[in-house]
Scaffold this active site. Structure first.
Site, PDB file in Angstrom:
ATOM      1  N   HIS A 202       0.115   3.827  17.100  1.00  0.00           N
ATOM      2  CA  HIS A 202       1.033   3.080  16.246  1.00  0.00           C
ATOM      3  C   HIS A 202       2.460   3.197  16.789  1.00  0.00           C
ATOM      4  CE1 HIS A 202      -2.294   3.599  13.340  1.00  0.00           C
ATOM      5  NE2 HIS A 202      -1.855   2.461  12.846  1.00  0.00           N
TER       6      HIS A 202
ATOM      7  N   HIS B  78      -0.047   5.606   0.347  1.00  0.00           N
ATOM      8  CA  HIS B  78      -0.145   6.574   1.439  1.00  0.00           C
ATOM      9  C   HIS B  78       0.932   7.642   1.290  1.00  0.00           C
ATOM     10  CE1 HIS B  78      -3.243   5.043   4.117  1.00  0.00           C
ATOM     11  NE2 HIS B  78      -2.875   3.824   3.762  1.00  0.00           N
TER      12      HIS B  78
ATOM     13  N   THR C  19      -1.905  -1.412   7.035  1.00  0.00           N
ATOM     14  CA  THR C  19      -2.055  -0.361   6.041  1.00  0.00           C
ATOM     15  C   THR C  19      -2.940  -0.856   4.907  1.00  0.00           C
ATOM     16  OG1 THR C  19      -0.844   1.151   4.578  1.00  0.00           O
ATOM     17  CG2 THR C  19       0.040  -1.053   4.809  1.00  0.00           C
TER      18      THR C  19
ATOM     19  N   GLU D 176      -7.819   5.601  19.203  1.00  0.00           N
ATOM     20  CA  GLU D 176      -6.544   5.419  18.511  1.00  0.00           C
ATOM     21  C   GLU D 176      -5.966   6.769  18.110  1.00  0.00           C
ATOM     22  OE1 GLU D 176      -3.549   3.085  16.691  1.00  0.00           O
ATOM     23  OE2 GLU D 176      -5.431   2.156  17.312  1.00  0.00           O
TER      24      GLU D 176
ATOM     25  N   ASP E 222     -10.676   5.978  15.538  1.00  0.00           N
ATOM     26  CA  ASP E 222      -9.310   6.192  15.058  1.00  0.00           C
ATOM     27  C   ASP E 222      -9.166   7.644  14.613  1.00  0.00           C
ATOM     28  OD1 ASP E 222      -6.838   6.225  13.837  1.00  0.00           O
ATOM     29  OD2 ASP E 222      -7.089   4.260  12.898  1.00  0.00           O
TER      30      ASP E 222
ATOM     31  N   TYR F 226       3.925   6.363   7.954  1.00  0.00           N
ATOM     32  CA  TYR F 226       4.053   5.876   6.583  1.00  0.00           C
ATOM     33  C   TYR F 226       5.466   6.123   6.067  1.00  0.00           C
ATOM     34  CZ  TYR F 226      -0.863   5.122   6.999  1.00  0.00           C
ATOM     35  OH  TYR F 226      -2.078   4.666   7.425  1.00  0.00           O
TER      36      TYR F 226
ATOM     37  N   ASP G 141       0.815  -1.214   0.000  1.00  0.00           N
ATOM     38  CA  ASP G 141       0.000   0.000   0.000  1.00  0.00           C
ATOM     39  C   ASP G 141       0.851   1.267   0.000  1.00  0.00           C
ATOM     40  OD1 ASP G 141      -2.235   1.557  -0.010  1.00  0.00           O
ATOM     41  OD2 ASP G 141      -2.809   1.179   2.069  1.00  0.00           O
TER      42      ASP G 141
ATOM     43  N   TYR H 252     -13.056   5.594  11.684  1.00  0.00           N
ATOM     44  CA  TYR H 252     -12.162   6.734  11.497  1.00  0.00           C
ATOM     45  C   TYR H 252     -12.924   8.034  11.783  1.00  0.00           C
ATOM     46  CZ  TYR H 252      -8.500   4.005   9.135  1.00  0.00           C
ATOM     47  OH  TYR H 252      -7.504   3.126   8.837  1.00  0.00           O
TER      48      TYR H 252
ATOM     49  N   ARG I 138     -14.149  -0.539  13.423  1.00  0.00           N
ATOM     50  CA  ARG I 138     -13.210   0.534  13.780  1.00  0.00           C
ATOM     51  C   ARG I 138     -13.614   1.756  12.970  1.00  0.00           C
ATOM     52  NH1 ARG I 138      -7.864   1.727  11.414  1.00  0.00           N
ATOM     53  NH2 ARG I 138      -8.159  -0.119  10.107  1.00  0.00           N
TER      54      ARG I 138
END
Length: 385
Positions: free
Chosen positions: A245, A46, A296, A220, A194, A91, A43, A165, A163
Site C-alpha cells: 500500500h 478500521h 478498504t 502483499e 495478503d 488506516y 469504512d 489474507y 485474494r
C-alpha cells in the site's frame, strides 16, 4: 465557475453480511449553480479505534470550502492536506476525510461539464476492471470450511480470481490454501497472499517458500509496516512479485527508487482521494511499475470512484480489490455498482454516475459507533451454524 455553497456530512452504519457494522460518512457539496457533488469517507471501523466528531468536522469543512471554486484544485488540495495531514499509515483517518471531499469535488466537476470522472481522467483504457474477491483470515477450523464455501459461492457467481489474507495462524492458512487448490484446481486464480504487515520479512519468506507450489501471482505487504529493506529482501529471495500500500508520494518515491516492490497498491482511502492518487500513479509509470486499485471495502460511492480511476489508469494492470458493495447488506444509492463475471464497471453519466437514495440514506444514518468488544472488522467470515 461553480462555487461551493453548502457542506453536509451524514454518518451511516451499514452491516456486512457477517453481522459486523461498519461506519461511513456520506459527503454532499452544493454549488451556487444547483449542482450536488457526493463523496464517501469509507469504512471508518478500521483501527485506530476512534471516530471523528461529525458535527465538528462539518463545521470545519464548511469554513474551509464554502465560497471555494470547485475548479481551484491546487488550493483545495492544499487546504485539505494542511487541515488533515498525512500520517503515513494505512488506516489514516485524516486521509479518509480528505478522500471523501476529494471524490465529491471530482463528482461536481464531472457534473459541471457533463462528463464522467473517467473522461476527466483522460478516458478509459479498458472496458471493465478485473477484481479479486477477498477471502479473510483463517482463525479456526470452522473458518477454513466456511471460506471454502465462500469461494464456491463466488465462483458460481462469476468470480474466478481471489485474494487470500494470511499471517494470523500460519498452519490454518496453509491448510486452507492446499484445500483450496485441491478442491478447485485450475478453476480459480489466486491473485495474492495478503500478509497485511503482520509478519516480519523472514517469517513471510519462510511461509512463501513452504506454499509457493500452491501458485499465486504476488504477495502483499510481506514485512512489517515501513520495512522497505524487508520488502526488497522478500522480492529478492522469493522471486515472487511484491506489492505494498502507498500512503503518499514520498513513500512511493522511496519504494520505487529502492526497487522494493513490483506493484503499487493505490487505495483512495489511504492516499486521500483521486487527486493525490494521480501523483502516485505517475511515479509508478515513470518507474515502470504496475498498479492495482486497492480498497478498504467502500460502499457504492467510494467503489464507483475507484472504478473510474481504474478504468482510466494505464498501469492498473493487476486485478483490483474493491468489492465492498458485495460485502454489505445495504447501501445509500439508488443503483449500486455492478459486477459481471468478476469485473467491475464504472457507472455511466456525469461525474461518478451515482445518485443518493434519500430513504436509504435516512435509514442507514446514525452516530458512528464501535460494537462492544470489536477491533478491526476485517478477518471475519460468516460460519454456518
Amino acid at each position: 465557475m461553480s462555487v461551493i455553497t453548502a457542506v453536509r456530512l451524514t454518518p451511516v452504519n451499514v452491516a456486512r453480511s457477517t453481522g459486523f457494522v461498519c461506519g461511513h460518512v456520506i459527503v454532499e457539496l452544493d454549488t451556487d449553480d444547483g449542482l450536488l457533488g457526493i463523496g464517501e469517507m469509507s469504512d471508518l471501523q478500521h483501527l485506530p479505534r476512534f471516530h471523528p466528531d461529525v458535527d465538528d468536522l462539518t463545521s470545519t469543512l464548511q469554513a474551509m470550502l464554502i465560497g471555494a471554486d470547485i475548479w481551484n484544485t491546487n488550493r483545495l488540495t492544499g487546504l485539505l492536506a494542511e487541515a488533515f495531514p498525512p500520517a503515513g499509515t494505512l488506516y489514516d483517518k485524516g486521509a479518509v476525510i480528505r478522500c471523501g471531499v476529494d471524490i465529491a469535488l471530482w463528482d461536481l466537476r464531472g457534473k459541471a461539464t457533463g462528463r464522467s470522472v473517467t473522461s476527466l481522467l483522460g478516458g478509459a483504457v479498458r472496458e471493465a476492471l478485473p477484481v479479486a474477491y477477498p477471502i479473510f483470515r483463517q482463525r479456526s477450523e470452522a473458518d477454513v470450511a466456511a471460506n471454502l464455501e465462500v469461494v464456491a459461492d463466488r465462483l458460481a457467481g462469476g468470480f474466478s480470481m481471489f485474494r487470500i489474507y494470511v499471517g494470523g495462524d500460519l498452519d490454518l492458512d496453509e491448510q486452507f490454501l492446499r484445500l483450496l487448490r485441491e478442491r478447485f484446481a485450475e478453476r480459480i486464480q489466486i491473485k495474492s497472499l495478503d500478509f497485511s504487515n503482520l509478519l516480519d520479512a523472514p517469517a513471510a519468506i519462510r511461509f512463501i517458500e513452504r506454499t509457493r507450489d500452491v501458485d499465486y501471482a504476488l504477495v502483499e505487504a510481506p514485512a512489517y509496516e515501513g520495512d522497505i529493506d524487508g520488502l526488497a529482501e522478500v522480492r529478492r529471495r522469493t522471486l515472487i512479485p511484491v506489492s505494498e500500500h502507498i500512503y503518499d508520494a514520498r513513500s512511493a518515491l522511496r519504494l520505487a527508487s529502492e526497487r522494493a516492490v513490483d506493484v503499487f497498491n493505490v487505495g483512495l482511502f489511504a492516499l486521500g482521494g483521486i487527486t493525490p492518487a494521480q501523483q502516485v500513479i505517475a511515479i509508478a509509470e515513470a518507474a515502470r511499475l504496475e498498479c492495482l486499485i486497492g480498497t478498504t471495502q467502500e460502499l457504492s460511492i467510494g467503489t464507483a470512484a475507484a472504478a473510474h480511476l481504474g478504468l482510466a489508469t494505464v498501469s492498473a494492470r493487476v486485478a483490483a480489490d474493491p468489492v465492498g458493495p458485495l460485502l454489505y447488506d445495504g447501501d445509500v444509492v439508488t443503483d449500486p455498482v455492478t459486477y459481471r463475471e468478476g469485473r467491475l464497471t464504472a457507472p455511466t453519466g456525469p461525474g461518478l454516475g451515482m445518485t443518493i437514495d434519500a430513504d436509504r440514506l435516512l435509514q442507514a444514518s446514525g452516530p458512528l459507533r464501535w460494537d462492544a468488544g470489536s477491533g478491526s472488522v476485517i478477518d471475519r467470515v460468516r460460519v454456518k451454524p
